[in-house]
Design an enzyme around this catalytic site. Structure first.
Site, PDB file in Angstrom:
ATOM      1  N   HIS A 128     -27.183  13.268 -23.782  1.00 44.24           N
ATOM      2  CA  HIS A 128     -27.588  12.375 -22.695  1.00 44.24           C
ATOM      3  C   HIS A 128     -27.544  10.923 -23.178  1.00 44.24           C
ATOM      4  O   HIS A 128     -28.114  10.602 -24.222  1.00 44.24           O
ATOM      5  CB  HIS A 128     -29.014  12.709 -22.233  1.00 44.24           C
ATOM      6  CG  HIS A 128     -29.398  12.006 -20.968  1.00 44.24           C
ATOM      7  ND1 HIS A 128     -29.905  10.730 -20.969  1.00 44.24           N
ATOM      8  CD2 HIS A 128     -29.341  12.391 -19.674  1.00 44.24           C
ATOM      9  CE1 HIS A 128     -30.148  10.361 -19.718  1.00 44.24           C
ATOM     10  NE2 HIS A 128     -29.809  11.351 -18.921  1.00 44.24           N
ATOM     11  N   ASP A 164     -33.201  16.386 -16.995  1.00 43.08           N
ATOM     12  CA  ASP A 164     -33.174  15.790 -18.325  1.00 43.08           C
ATOM     13  C   ASP A 164     -34.578  15.710 -18.932  1.00 43.08           C
ATOM     14  O   ASP A 164     -34.943  14.717 -19.560  1.00 43.08           O
ATOM     15  CB  ASP A 164     -32.550  14.387 -18.284  1.00 43.08           C
ATOM     16  CG  ASP A 164     -31.229  14.366 -17.539  1.00 43.08           C
ATOM     17  OD1 ASP A 164     -30.557  15.412 -17.510  1.00 43.08           O
ATOM     18  OD2 ASP A 164     -30.884  13.317 -16.982  1.00 43.08           O
ATOM     19  N   CYS A 728     -11.877 -21.566 -56.233  1.00 45.99           N
ATOM     20  CA  CYS A 728     -11.256 -20.413 -56.887  1.00 45.99           C
ATOM     21  C   CYS A 728     -10.808 -20.719 -58.309  1.00 45.99           C
ATOM     22  O   CYS A 728     -10.796 -19.834 -59.162  1.00 45.99           O
ATOM     23  CB  CYS A 728     -10.093 -19.899 -56.052  1.00 45.99           C
ATOM     24  SG  CYS A 728      -8.869 -21.166 -55.649  1.00 45.99           S
TER      25      CYS A 728
END
Length: 923
Positions: A128, A164, A728
């Site tokens: 559900h 449900d 870097c």
């Protein structure tokens, strides 16, 4: 009873875990969800003894039936299970004949009698789409959004005779995104996680571990399926409530209002977080304030003064249009088709007939959806047209907006003639008054020449590292967005103007783009400071300045890319000519890091474009804004649509998809070594696409005692602290000769104390914030590790006590070769100093090369012979002598060993984006 499903076709996988206990299962349901649950239960070793699904519709079997029939599993297609409340005897007998131990209902739109529900040994479980008991009934997902719930999810529960209301077996939940629709929520979470949960639930039952948690009645709602007449918009609400109402009814049944006497339905709602764009007023029944038809869509206003945007409108006759075209929708006249266009129309009619096989004849009035077409059929239609009509690119919404055949053909013909192309780029900016200027920042994906929300509407926050505040919400690209961007780039390369453009004209566009970057350098540098924490003055000179230089440099290469003639050895009297041609690769993907967001974009994309390729670029998730501003400027420069595409988002989703995509022919990546390795594997496994990688570094800087010490201090500090250490090629380890070591350290610390740490927009600032919070935390941990291993923390190592992500410039000494600091890159303002014995040149070289990285290196000495000897022996892609960080657009840049391979910048960078073709002829 459940009525929610999706016809969208998906791939899905769960981990293969085999358990001892297995069950005989009956699957009762339908749809792709049911099909996937069926397949995964079988993979886990459970035996499916029977599948009970719905009858064929229009001659088409349900996906669950198709997969089960292929496997030889018994399939039963009952139109109903009971009549007037009583179970049909024949149906019940057929069900009992399979001997199931458990009923699994993954998606079921039929009422199943309780004597069937209770028949098996273990009863029945059902999926559900709600965290029960919050929303019961068949419209649970819709009501989750309509009610503005911040949490969504699903339940697997034991079926009973209530609505449900059976006991809960397990539940899963997720956050609801602000602009998420029913489809987006289902596709992102309820579908994939629901399949995993169903498999898990069955195994819990098999192992005797399945709980039965009674549901509470508290807070339970029982809203039924919303009917069209009940979906009318009530205007006296906040903007958020209006948005929730509209998106909760999208796509069924559709929230509507009355405009000019007719029902108009709204689709594609999103909250408007930026300023309201100018537009033309549109009166709507019941609304106290008119809407605004703008170039981006229809703006609606809540009673709280806030606004939302609607993208599409649908009229009573089913016709859907972009909301921005409301006042011009009826202006286009019917176009007469040429003979060539008639052939295209006949091809498309045959495609329609193949899809709508239940319709005897496709007429002009045939409506695609009223004739049984679904969302899977839309995807098939778009793809078949692309394959059979010369690569013609349509979007799914083209079908929704022209569902009648005659309207669809008109849309196709206008697209073929270029009449539907936008004459003006629509940009929905986030604007800020900052740095004595107005900064306008695009925040959406840029695909095929247009800014657009992510396919699923998902966004994320991009953060200002100076104070930790949110700059704006940026579109979070999905897999569908990546595929759209690659398709656009592929079409632009193979069929578009770009592929036919001569090299000199390509260079002209690149020169124009470089000029626009320079004209907007102050705004770009301000955005870079906001989004990445770059010091403004450095951003002007380096981040933006070098980007301008890079595009100008490669623009000059466009008409100078040449092959060569080659003499070959052939026996006379044969006369032969052999020559080579340099050709573009096609679609190139570029993934860039967060330390130099615009400059890294320029380094890679300029070479890529100069070579004649098209590109899909993914900026770093934490720094997307200058890339999106670049996209806007590329349109102003005149680049054809599809040539440049920018998709912000995560590396794990968008980046991974690019590395795996079969239509991408080259991937350029700058980032960490571990991610580079993963990308290389994916590129190899997918289609052996070409790869260039600029990865991690631990660049050594060797400082000899015969250096100019003043210069060595300046160079050493620049080598480490330039751009906050987020560089870097930063010197990851300084080797200082013993006789000058102590003085060097003392003078460095003195200079650090003079550095001003603060707001990157302040012109006197030397050192700004680290790029993002997670990186700052990593740097602090890096320093803690160094102290624990016994290195001497001479200065810094702490977070600066002020808002934002600031770190003190840091100095470590007595760093031994085995230590973590000596081996691993910090990528931050951490100077790691090791001493070496006077005169021990070969010894320090061995230590400098004792790393798996090889990006850059440096040597400081007045002895030219020593400098040349050391530069020859250093294992690195770049060696700096008596300088550092001096890169130039004409000088190749790249690493060796685990710092990667391939070059950015210089003529060599072009080779990364070209292929060589050899041609031999006899005359």
């Amino acid at each position: 009873m459940l009525r929610w499903g999706s016809q969208a076709l998906r791939r899905f996988s769960t981990g293969r875990v085999y358990f001892k206990n297995k069950l005989k299962l009956a699957l009762i349901g339908q749809s792709v969800f049911g099909q996937e649950v069926y397949s995964h239960l079988r993979k886990e070793g459970h035996r499916i003894v029977g599948v009970f699904t719905v009858p064929d519709r229009d001659g088409k079997a349900d996906p669950l039936a198709l997969v089960a029939e292929k496997d030889g599993t018994p399939v039963f297609k009952f139109p109903r299970w009971r009549v007037k409340g009583k179970t049909i005897k024949e149906v019940a007998e057929a069900y009992r004949s399979v001997g199931a131990e458990l009923n699994v209902l993954p998606f079921c739109s039929q009422f199943i009698p309780m004597d069937v529900i209770d028949c098996p040994k273990y009863g029945s479980i059902i999926y559900h789409p709600s965290i029960l008991p919050r929303h019961r009934g068949a419209s649970a997902i819709n009501w989750t959004l309509i009610m503005g719930d911040k949490k969504a999810g699903f339940s697997v529960f034991w079926a009973d005779d209530g609505l449900d209301t059976g006991p809960i077996l397990l539940q899963r939940s997720c956050d609801v995104e602000p602009n998420e629709t029913v489809d987006a929520l289902y596709n992102r979470f309820l579908f994939p996680e629901g399949i995993k949960a169903m498999v898990e639930a069955v195994q819990l039952i098999a192992d005797g571990k399945a709980p039965r948690i009674p549901q509470s009645e508290d807070g339970a709602t029982y809203e039924g399926i919303q009917k069209k007449e009940n979906a009318e918009i009530s205007w006296d609400q906040s903007a958020e409530a209006l948005h929730n109402w509209i998106r909760g009814h999208d796509k069924v049944p559709g929230a509507w209002t009355e405009i000019n006497g007719q029902m108009v339905t709204f689709y594609g709602s999103s909250l408007l977080n930026s300023s309201v764009p100018p537009g033309e007023p549109l009166e709507m029944k019941g609304a106290k304030k008119p809407g605004l038809v703008t170039k981006n869509g229809l703006v609606l206003f809540g009673n709280d003064g806030k606004a939302l945007m609607v993208r599409n409108l649908q009229f009573e006759d089913g016709k859907m249009i972009p909301a921005s075209q409301y006042f011009s929708a009826g202006e286009k006249s019917v176009v007469e088709l040429t003979a060539e266009e008639m052939k295209v129309a006949e091809t498309i009619k045959a495609i329609w007939a193949g899809i709508l096989s239940n319709i005897p004849t496709i007429e002009d009035s045939t409506d695609f959806f009223k004739s049984g077409g679904g969302s899977m059929d839309v995807a098939r239609l778009v793809e078949e047209i692309r394959q059979k009509c010369g690569g013609l690119q349509l979007q799914n919404e083209d079908v929704y907006m022209a569902s009648k055949f005659e309207d669809f053909i008109q849309k196709v013909v206008r697209k073929l003639r270029g009449e539907d192309e936008e004459t003006e780029l629509i940009v929905d900016y986030v604007s800020k008054e900052i740095n004595e200027m107005t900064v306008n920042m695009p925040y959406q994906c840029f695909i095929n020449g247009q800014f657009t929300d992510a396919d699923d509407g998902k966004t994320y926050d991009t953060i200002n590292p100076t104070d930790g505040s949110t700059i704006c919400k940026v579109s979070y690209a999905s897999l569908a967005d990546v595929d759209k961007a690659v398709a656009a780039a592929k079409d632009a390369f193979e069929n578009g103007e770009w592929g036919r453009m001569n090299a000199r004209e390509r260079g002209r566009l690149m020169y124009r783009l470089a000029d626009l970057l320079e004209d907007n350098q102050e705004e770009l540098a301000t955005i870079e400071a906001l989004d990445s924490g770059a010091v403004y003055t450095l951003a002007l000179k380096t981040h933006i300045g070098m980007s301008v230089q890079t595009f100008r440099y490669f623009a000059g290469w466009c008409d100078k890319i040449q092959g060569s003639t080659i003499p070959i050895n052939q026996a006379r009297p044969n006369r032969n000519l052999t020559f080579t041609k340099k050709e573009p690769l096609g679609v190139c993907a570029i993934i860039i890091p967060w330390n130099y967001p615009l400059m890294m974009l320029a380094w890679k994309s300029a070479a890529c474009l100069a070579a004649g390729n098209t590109l899909v670029l993914k900026p770093a998730q934490v720094t997307p804004l200058t890339a999106l501003k670049f996209a806007e400027l590329s349109v102003k420069a005149g680049f054809p649509k599809g040539v440049i595409n920018i998709i912000p988002g995560s590396g794990g989703i968008a980046g991974q998809r690019l590395s795996e995509h079969p239509d991408v022919r080259k991937l350029g990546f700058t980032g960490s070594t571990p991610i580079g390795k993963q990308i290389m594997k994916s590129c190899a496994a997918s289609n052996l696409k070409k790869v260039s990688l600029e990865l991690g570094g631990k660049s050594p800087l060797i400082i000899f005692n015969d250096c100019e010490l003043d210069k060595a201090v300046r160079m050493g500090m620049g080598a480490v602290f330039f751009n906050k250490g987020e560089n870097c090629i930063a010197a990851g380890r300084l080797f200082v000769e013993e006789s000058i070591h102590d003085e060097f350290v003392t003078r460095v610390v003195e200079e650090i104390k003079k550095m001003k740490i603060g707001d990157p927009l302040d012109r006197s600032t030397d050192h700004g914030p680290q790029n993002h919070k997670a990186h700052l935390e990593k740097l602090l941990q890096y320093c803690e590790t160094g102290v624990k291993e016994g290195a001497t923390l001479v200065y810094g190592g702490r977070q600066v006590q002020r808002p934002g992500f600031f770190m003190e410039p840091t100095v470590f000494t007595n760093v031994e070769d085995h230590m973590y600091l000596a081996k691993e890159e910090s990528f931050g303002p951490v100077m790691v100093i090791s001493k070496f014995q006077n005169g021990d040149i070969d010894g320090v070289l061995r230590r400098a090369n004792d790393t798996e990285y090889g990006l850059a290196s440096g040597v400081l000495t007045r002895d030219i012979n020593k400098a040349m000897y050391v530069s020859e022996k250093l294992e690195a892609g770049t060696v700096f002598i008596n300088t550092y960080n001096k890169t130039d657009v004409a000088a190749p840049f790249g690493g060796v060993k685990q710092s990667g391979f391939g070059k950015d910048l210089g003529e060599e960078a072009l080779n990364e984006y070209l292929k060589t073709k050899t041609v031999t002829l006899e005359y």
